[in-house]
Motif scaffolding. Structure first.
Motif, short mmCIF file in Angstrom:
data_model
loop_
_atom_site.label_atom_id
_atom_site.label_comp_id
_atom_site.label_asym_id
_atom_site.label_seq_id
_atom_site.Cartn_x
_atom_site.Cartn_y
_atom_site.Cartn_z
N GLU A 58 63.03 20.77 63.59
CA GLU A 58 62.79 19.36 63.30
C GLU A 58 64.08 18.60 63.03
OE1 GLU A 58 60.03 19.21 60.12
OE2 GLU A 58 58.35 19.94 61.32
N LYS A 59 65.01 19.21 62.35
CA LYS A 59 66.23 18.48 61.98
C LYS A 59 67.09 18.20 63.21
CE LYS A 59 68.90 22.58 60.65
NZ LYS A 59 67.90 23.54 61.13
N VAL B 43 57.46 12.74 67.08
CA VAL B 43 58.54 12.00 66.44
C VAL B 43 58.04 10.61 66.08
CG1 VAL B 43 60.87 11.07 66.73
CG2 VAL B 43 60.27 13.27 67.77
N GLU C 28 59.93 10.18 60.71
CA GLU C 28 59.35 11.51 60.49
C GLU C 28 59.37 12.31 61.78
OE1 GLU C 28 55.49 11.39 58.78
OE2 GLU C 28 55.22 13.55 58.86
N VAL C 29 59.60 13.59 61.64
CA VAL C 29 59.55 14.50 62.78
C VAL C 29 58.66 15.68 62.42
CG1 VAL C 29 60.86 16.08 64.25
CG2 VAL C 29 61.84 13.88 63.62
N SER D 14 67.57 10.12 66.42
CA SER D 14 68.05 9.09 65.51
C SER D 14 69.07 8.17 66.18
CB SER D 14 68.69 9.73 64.27
OG SER D 14 67.71 10.43 63.54
N VAL E 260 64.34 7.16 62.88
CA VAL E 260 63.29 8.17 62.88
C VAL E 260 62.76 8.34 61.47
CG1 VAL E 260 62.74 10.57 63.36
CG2 VAL E 260 64.34 9.34 64.84
N LYS F 214 65.29 15.47 65.14
CA LYS F 214 65.46 14.18 64.47
C LYS F 214 66.88 13.65 64.70
CE LYS F 214 65.08 11.90 59.99
NZ LYS F 214 66.41 11.27 60.05
#
Length: 127
Positions: free
Chosen positions: A39-40, A72, A54-55, A47, A52, A43
């Motif tokens: 996720e990071k 996303v 939330e992912v 971004s 963003v 994101k």
DNA sequence: GGTGAGCGA
């Protein structure tokens, strides 16, 4: 007039198999993810095209690995549209991304996933 | 495992 047609070409909101694809919401369905994406990193990549908020990546509870797709959330639908246009089909961590707008699924009901060529099929018949 | 649609307000 042809000026309208040129607008269709330069505006990503009007291109989906040659059909209209307006930003229906600020959430993106992201498929074709590499097995090792998280996720990071996702994101961080998105971004660059907008805020963003939330992912969410879906994981298999049995294996703990990703199911190869996620969602996303953007602050604005316009940013989601921009990120989709920029990242869709682009390679990410070795795999090409498959992005489309998320279809909202409510609790207790299966999301209705239309075939991604149903509208295009109608367009082809018109053509 | 690669054509795929979740979670929690």
């Amino acid at each position: 007039m042809f000026i309208i047609r040129r607008s269709l070409l330069i505006n990503p909101a009007f291109s989906w198999r040659g059909f209209c694809s307006p930003p229906i919401n600020n959430k993106l369905f992201v498929g074709g993810l590499s097995w090792s994406v998280d996720e990071k990193s996702l994101k961080d990549a998105f971004s660059s095209y907008g805020e963003v908020t939330e992912v969410r990546i879906m994981y298999d509870k049995d294996t703990g690995r990703t199911r190869g797709f996620g969602f996303v959330h953007f602050s604005k639908a316009d940013e989601a549209q921009c990120a989709k246009d920029a990242m869709d089909g682009k390679a990410f961590l070795g795999r090409p991304l498959r992005i489309s707008f998320a279809l909202d699924k409510v609790r207790g009901a299966s999301v209705v996933v239309p075939r991604f060529s149903s509208v295009g099929d109608a367009a082809k018949r018109d053509n």
